[in-house]
Design a protein around this motif. Structure first.
Motif, PDB file in Angstrom:
ATOM      1  N   ALA A   1       0.839  -1.198   0.000  1.00 58.31           N
ATOM      2  CA  ALA A   1       0.000   0.000   0.000  1.00 58.31           C
ATOM      3  C   ALA A   1       0.872   1.244   0.000  1.00 58.31           C
ATOM      4  O   ALA A   1       0.602   2.213  -0.720  1.00 58.31           O
ATOM      5  N   ALA A   2       1.930   1.224   0.795  1.00 56.14           N
ATOM      6  CA  ALA A   2       2.829   2.369   0.849  1.00 56.14           C
ATOM      7  C   ALA A   2       3.454   2.617  -0.519  1.00 56.14           C
ATOM      8  O   ALA A   2       3.570   3.758  -0.974  1.00 56.14           O
ATOM      9  N   ARG A   3       3.839   1.535  -1.184  1.00 52.33           N
ATOM     10  CA  ARG A   3       4.448   1.689  -2.502  1.00 52.33           C
ATOM     11  C   ARG A   3       3.435   2.207  -3.523  1.00 52.33           C
ATOM     12  O   ARG A   3       3.744   3.059  -4.342  1.00 52.33           O
ATOM     13  N   PHE A   4       2.207   1.742  -3.411  1.00 53.75           N
ATOM     14  CA  PHE A   4       1.119   2.205  -4.286  1.00 53.75           C
ATOM     15  C   PHE A   4       0.943   3.720  -4.167  1.00 53.75           C
ATOM     16  O   PHE A   4       0.753   4.430  -5.157  1.00 53.75           O
ATOM     17  N   VAL A   5       1.047   4.206  -2.930  1.00 56.68           N
ATOM     18  CA  VAL A   5       0.900   5.639  -2.665  1.00 56.68           C
ATOM     19  C   VAL A   5       1.944   6.441  -3.445  1.00 56.68           C
ATOM     20  O   VAL A   5       1.666   7.496  -4.017  1.00 56.68           O
ATOM     21  N   VAL A   6       3.155   5.899  -3.467  1.00 56.35           N
ATOM     22  CA  VAL A   6       4.263   6.616  -4.095  1.00 56.35           C
ATOM     23  C   VAL A   6       4.207   6.512  -5.614  1.00 56.35           C
ATOM     24  O   VAL A   6       4.557   7.443  -6.330  1.00 56.35           O
ATOM     25  N   GLU A   7       3.736   5.371  -6.100  1.00 56.40           N
ATOM     26  CA  GLU A   7       3.833   5.125  -7.541  1.00 56.40           C
ATOM     27  C   GLU A   7       2.565   5.448  -8.326  1.00 56.40           C
ATOM     28  O   GLU A   7       2.565   5.355  -9.544  1.00 56.40           O
ATOM     29  N   ARG A   8       1.517   5.833  -7.619  1.00 61.03           N
ATOM     30  CA  ARG A   8       0.253   6.129  -8.329  1.00 61.03           C
ATOM     31  C   ARG A   8       0.477   7.273  -9.314  1.00 61.03           C
ATOM     32  O   ARG A   8       1.314   8.134  -9.109  1.00 61.03           O
ATOM     33  N   ASN A   9      -0.330   7.262 -10.377  1.00 58.64           N
ATOM     34  CA  ASN A   9      -0.187   8.346 -11.355  1.00 58.64           C
ATOM     35  C   ASN A   9      -1.467   9.163 -11.508  1.00 58.64           C
ATOM     36  O   ASN A   9      -1.655   9.871 -12.470  1.00 58.64           O
ATOM     37  N   HIS A  10      -2.387   9.039 -10.525  1.00 63.93           N
ATOM     38  CA  HIS A  10      -3.567   9.904 -10.530  1.00 63.93           C
ATOM     39  C   HIS A  10      -4.142   9.997  -9.128  1.00 63.93           C
ATOM     40  O   HIS A  10      -3.766   9.222  -8.244  1.00 63.93           O
TER      41      HIS A  10
END
Lengths: 292, 292
Positions: free
Chosen positions: A283-292
């Motif tokens: 989840a933490a990585r998703f936060v950083v890598e999201r593009n929208h």
């Protein structure tokens, strides 16, 4: 994501037109506006963090999902009010008209007020099947995360920041309040729901703080580098508004290094939980890598 | 009134600039706006009802005053938001500029949001020295009185009533929500704080409903018969806005008879408490006979 669907479905059942005990009536026009603001998709990041944090401590029963839905009500209230003409004046949110655009300003103000109030109702309800002491702890922590010393106070600072540019320390405080406090609460609340030890609860709160700061940095970065089509809302608004961000202050490369450091920090905090922490790390990585 | 002074002083100490545990910082500009909206006098009717209702059951300790202050925070939040341009658009409140006039709209929205959130913090706090079960009960009842099925829902109905005139039943429901629910809560909360029996708690809630309805009728009557100088706010707004009220529908004499009937009903409900109910009876009369 299964979590997002579960939260959506819980919100849908909580936000129907049927008045509960102690309510006189639920005006259908108001409920429509509330549902527009609360059921329009979204990443459901805060509920995800809460649910995974609760799962880390083996929480069962209806509490995790109900508290997650309450938290999402608070998040959605803040979006509805932040979008108002007197605040950020946004016409689009998640690619849809904002509540005051789809309805009107008065309705948007009341829809936000109602969602905020309802969040405390949901948490305090017997239906969470949590001991009263736990529910009281959640009410207190949520009120402090969302109120004058947390999210609402942070939004106030953000609005004044457009006039008086804050320094780095000021920006960090603003962000810890505006976006950090509720993300920190999400992780801490999962630990409370899961009856974690005080030390583990503090560990999860710190994890939440790191994720919250990363979330804001990633957001600033998106505002610098993305376009409205990808973002689903207007891009480049920070710079246009003369709003100081850490990303704007230090540049894109510095921000990417900071994000990577925060991910390491978040990961370290989860180390004691071993493989059980994988979803939260993701989840933490998703936060950083999201593009929208 | 001693109660009003005690509530004012409690609110003043709760609403200072010092951040509490779990708050990052209290922005001084926001706190000024909050104090403008919450410390500008007012009749403190709801706290009075709560304190006298609690006294009826011999409540001691800090709980009555703290819960009364929390209730007043919710009342003041509702005034701040109702006064906004998108809602009732009022420039004056108690003879002073409204919060959005003295500050700006965004600050007024956030001041209201903050007061609402803070009310739940105050009630949930250990400093009330109430058992967690009682605090949870108060949180639930307050949320239902203030939220989508209570005050906020009532304000929504009131705004749409300017477009779609409701009948008598519609007006009664609107008023039970918009003003009735919080006054009912005031009286019921006093009974909860005073650990009253379920029957007495229901009796006090019904007393609160009668007072709430009387309050609204007296308000409508004032709007029909008073002037802005006496009222401290614009008069004749209901008729000008084409807003249907029971007083407007049935006339001044009918309304006075209704008020007298409601006073008898309120008095009957207090009969079992004998002389101890005198202050509450007086409060009910004050509601009917006030001229501003």
């Amino acid at each position: 994501m299964a979590h997002a669907d579960a939260v959506e479905s819980m919100l849908r059942s909580l936000l129907d037109d049927r008045p509960r005990d102690g309510e006189v009536a639920r005006p259908s026009g108001l409920m429509q506006a509330i549902r527009h603001g609360a059921l329009s998709g979204g990443k459901r990041l805060r509920p995800f963090l809460l649910l995974e944090s609760a799962a880390l401590f083996g929480a069962t029963g209806p509490a995790p999902l109900r508290v997650a839905a309450a938290l999402e009500c608070v998040h959605c209230y803040s979006l509805i009010h932040d979008d108002l003409p007197a605040m950020d004046d946004d016409d689009l949110r998640r690619g849809q008209p904002t509540v005051h655009r789809a309805f009107d300003e008065a309705t948007a103000i009341l829809a936000g007020d109602s969602l905020l109030t309802y969040a405390f109702d949901i948490i305090a309800s017997d239906e969470t099947e949590l001991p009263a002491e736990r529910r009281i702890e959640l009410v207190t922590r949520l009120a402090r995360a969302a109120g004058l010393g947390g999210m609402a106070g942070g939004q106030f600072l953000d609005l004044t920041a457009e006039r008086q540019t804050p320094g780095e320390e000021g920006i960090l405080r603003l962000q810890a309040m505006k976006t950090g406090a509720l993300i920190r609460f999400a992780c801490e609340a999962g630990a409370i729901v899961g009856q974690a030890s005080p030390a583990d609860r503090e560990r999860l709160a710190e994890f939440g703080s790191a994720v919250g700061l990363a979330f804001q940095l990633a957001d600033d970065l998106l505002d610098l580098t993305s376009d409205a089509a990808t973002l689903g809302k207007a891009a480049g608004k920070d710079a246009a508004a003369g709003k100081a961000t850490l990303a704007g202050l230090h540049g894109i490369d510095w921000t990417r290094r900071q994000l990577s450091g925060l991910m390491d920090q978040a990961s370290d905090l989860l180390r004691p939980f071993g493989a059980a922490g994988t979803m939260l790390r993701t989840a933490a990585r998703f936060v950083v890598e999201r593009n929208h």
